[in-house]
Scaffold this motif. Structure first.
Motif, PDB file in Angstrom:
ATOM      1  N   GLY A  65       0.821  -1.205   0.000  1.00 14.72           N
ATOM      2  CA  GLY A  65       0.000   0.000   0.000  1.00 14.72           C
ATOM      3  C   GLY A  65       0.855   1.256   0.000  1.00 14.72           C
ATOM      4  O   GLY A  65       0.530   2.241  -0.660  1.00 14.72           O
ATOM      5  N   TYR A  66       1.963   1.223   0.703  1.00 16.18           N
ATOM      6  CA  TYR A  66       2.873   2.362   0.767  1.00 16.18           C
ATOM      7  C   TYR A  66       3.518   2.614  -0.587  1.00 16.18           C
ATOM      8  O   TYR A  66       3.760   3.755  -0.975  1.00 16.18           O
ATOM      9  N   ARG A  67       3.810   1.537  -1.312  1.00 16.94           N
ATOM     10  CA  ARG A  67       4.479   1.650  -2.609  1.00 16.94           C
ATOM     11  C   ARG A  67       3.504   1.848  -3.770  1.00 16.94           C
ATOM     12  O   ARG A  67       3.922   1.998  -4.911  1.00 16.94           O
ATOM     13  N   CYS A  68       2.235   1.849  -3.507  1.00 21.31           N
ATOM     14  CA  CYS A  68       1.221   1.987  -4.548  1.00 21.31           C
ATOM     15  C   CYS A  68       1.195   3.426  -5.074  1.00 21.31           C
ATOM     16  O   CYS A  68       1.148   4.380  -4.314  1.00 21.31           O
ATOM     17  N   ILE A  69       1.243   3.560  -6.384  1.00 17.72           N
ATOM     18  CA  ILE A  69       1.121   4.866  -7.033  1.00 17.72           C
ATOM     19  C   ILE A  69      -0.324   4.988  -7.476  1.00 17.72           C
ATOM     20  O   ILE A  69      -0.838   4.130  -8.194  1.00 17.72           O
ATOM     21  N   ARG A  70      -0.971   6.054  -7.043  1.00 14.00           N
ATOM     22  CA  ARG A  70      -2.412   6.173  -7.262  1.00 14.00           C
ATOM     23  C   ARG A  70      -2.751   7.526  -7.861  1.00 14.00           C
ATOM     24  O   ARG A  70      -2.352   8.572  -7.345  1.00 14.00           O
ATOM     25  N   GLU A 100      -7.866   7.457 -13.787  1.00 18.68           N
ATOM     26  CA  GLU A 100      -7.985   6.447 -12.729  1.00 18.68           C
ATOM     27  C   GLU A 100      -6.895   5.409 -12.963  1.00 18.68           C
ATOM     28  O   GLU A 100      -7.025   4.562 -13.843  1.00 18.68           O
ATOM     29  N   LEU A 101      -5.830   5.485 -12.188  1.00 16.54           N
ATOM     30  CA  LEU A 101      -4.710   4.561 -12.359  1.00 16.54           C
ATOM     31  C   LEU A 101      -4.204   4.116 -11.005  1.00 16.54           C
ATOM     32  O   LEU A 101      -4.010   4.937 -10.103  1.00 16.54           O
ATOM     33  N   THR A 102      -4.007   2.821 -10.863  1.00 17.95           N
ATOM     34  CA  THR A 102      -3.351   2.252  -9.688  1.00 17.95           C
ATOM     35  C   THR A 102      -2.163   1.461 -10.209  1.00 17.95           C
ATOM     36  O   THR A 102      -2.313   0.629 -11.106  1.00 17.95           O
ATOM     37  N   LEU A 103      -0.995   1.732  -9.670  1.00 11.44           N
ATOM     38  CA  LEU A 103       0.236   1.068 -10.094  1.00 11.44           C
ATOM     39  C   LEU A 103       0.916   0.515  -8.850  1.00 11.44           C
ATOM     40  O   LEU A 103       1.255   1.263  -7.944  1.00 11.44           O
ATOM     41  N   GLU A 109       7.348  -7.906  -8.808  1.00  9.44           N
ATOM     42  CA  GLU A 109       6.182  -7.696  -9.659  1.00  9.44           C
ATOM     43  C   GLU A 109       5.766  -6.229  -9.676  1.00  9.44           C
ATOM     44  O   GLU A 109       5.714  -5.576  -8.644  1.00  9.44           O
ATOM     45  N   VAL A 110       5.468  -5.748 -10.876  1.00 11.32           N
ATOM     46  CA  VAL A 110       4.858  -4.430 -11.057  1.00 11.32           C
ATOM     47  C   VAL A 110       3.607  -4.652 -11.878  1.00 11.32           C
ATOM     48  O   VAL A 110       3.652  -5.292 -12.938  1.00 11.32           O
ATOM     49  N   SER A 111       2.486  -4.175 -11.375  1.00  3.60           N
ATOM     50  CA  SER A 111       1.227  -4.338 -12.096  1.00  3.60           C
ATOM     51  C   SER A 111       0.410  -3.065 -11.986  1.00  3.60           C
ATOM     52  O   SER A 111       0.694  -2.192 -11.170  1.00  3.60           O
ATOM     53  N   TYR A 112      -0.601  -2.978 -12.841  1.00  2.00           N
ATOM     54  CA  TYR A 112      -1.411  -1.771 -12.854  1.00  2.00           C
ATOM     55  C   TYR A 112      -2.865  -2.107 -13.134  1.00  2.00           C
ATOM     56  O   TYR A 112      -3.195  -3.185 -13.619  1.00  2.00           O
ATOM     57  N   ARG A 113      -3.711  -1.127 -12.830  1.00  2.00           N
ATOM     58  CA  ARG A 113      -5.132  -1.207 -13.160  1.00  2.00           C
ATOM     59  C   ARG A 113      -5.550   0.190 -13.603  1.00  2.00           C
ATOM     60  O   ARG A 113      -5.267   1.167 -12.930  1.00  2.00           O
ATOM     61  N   ASP A 117     -12.693  -0.540 -11.892  1.00  2.00           N
ATOM     62  CA  ASP A 117     -13.105  -1.917 -12.128  1.00  2.00           C
ATOM     63  C   ASP A 117     -12.329  -2.571 -13.267  1.00  2.00           C
ATOM     64  O   ASP A 117     -12.733  -3.608 -13.779  1.00  2.00           O
ATOM     65  N   GLY A 118     -11.214  -1.958 -13.667  1.00  2.00           N
ATOM     66  CA  GLY A 118     -10.416  -2.517 -14.750  1.00  2.00           C
ATOM     67  C   GLY A 118      -9.686  -3.777 -14.327  1.00  2.00           C
ATOM     68  O   GLY A 118      -9.556  -4.083 -13.142  1.00  2.00           O
ATOM     69  N   SER A 119      -9.224  -4.497 -15.301  1.00  2.00           N
ATOM     70  CA  SER A 119      -8.433  -5.699 -15.031  1.00  2.00           C
ATOM     71  C   SER A 119      -7.061  -5.302 -14.518  1.00  2.00           C
ATOM     72  O   SER A 119      -6.526  -4.259 -14.886  1.00  2.00           O
TER      73      SER A 119
END
Length: 182
Positions: A65-70, A100-103, A109-113, A117-119
């Motif tokens: 959560g701390y490393r999440c880019i929002r 609306e981006l969550t990284l 692992e690096v992932s994004y949405r 409600d995106g994949s």
């Protein structure tokens, strides 16, 4: 549980995240190559400093959560800081980046949405390996493409899988996804 190699570096993961965000500036914006390069270097430095005491290769979900880019109704302050270093305002960044981006930038692992409600799509994935073994990594194409994704050695559920199982209450929406290659 495998003994993980001592991997103090987070450079591949940060490079994947920064490369992903930088491509939006290059593709969508009126940002020249020098500005993109400065943005990239600035964001790499900012993220490395921010994450240095929150990087746990032996427990990749710890600190996720701390490393999440929002980016949503608020610009992520770290992205905003890098943008300001090249003269972009927060309003300009909103025009260049998805609204609306969550990284997630996690060890291995690096992932994004894109969209609430995106994949969830994987940008970068590597395997934790036993001590003494070489580290391998794959840059993955977003879900729904022919990119290969290497399986994690550890069989625990990832942070993003947990969100997909527990967090989604509505069906996915269709979004245009950017393909990332290295």
């Amino acid at each position: 549980m495998h003994t993980l190699c001592a991997r103090g570096t987070m450079k591949p993961e940060i490079n994947a995240a920064v490369g992903f965000l930088s491509r939006f500036l290059r593709v969508k914006g009126h940002v020249n190559d020098r500005q993109v390069q400065t943005f990239s270097q600035s964001l790499q430095d900012i993220l490395a400093e921010q994450y240095k005491h929150h990087w746990f290769p032996d427990r990749p979900c710890k600190g996720s959560g701390y490393r999440c880019i929002r980016i949503n109704h608020k610009m992520d302050p770290l992205v905003g800081q890098a943008g300001q270093r090249i003269g972009l305002t927060i309003q300009q960044l909103y025009l260049l980046l998805p609204s609306e981006l969550t990284l997630w930038v996690d060890p291995f692992e690096v992932s994004y949405r894109i969209g609430e409600d995106g994949s969830i799509c994987v940008l970068y994935e590597s395997q934790p390996v036993p001590t003494g073994m070489p580290v391998t990594a794959t840059a993955s194409a977003p879900s729904g493409t022919n990119g290969s994704v290497s399986p994690m050695v550890d069989s625990h559920i990832s942070c993003k899988e947990e969100l997909m199982v527990l967090g989604r209450t509505s069906p996915s929406k269709t979004y245009n996804m950017m393909t990332v290659s290295s």
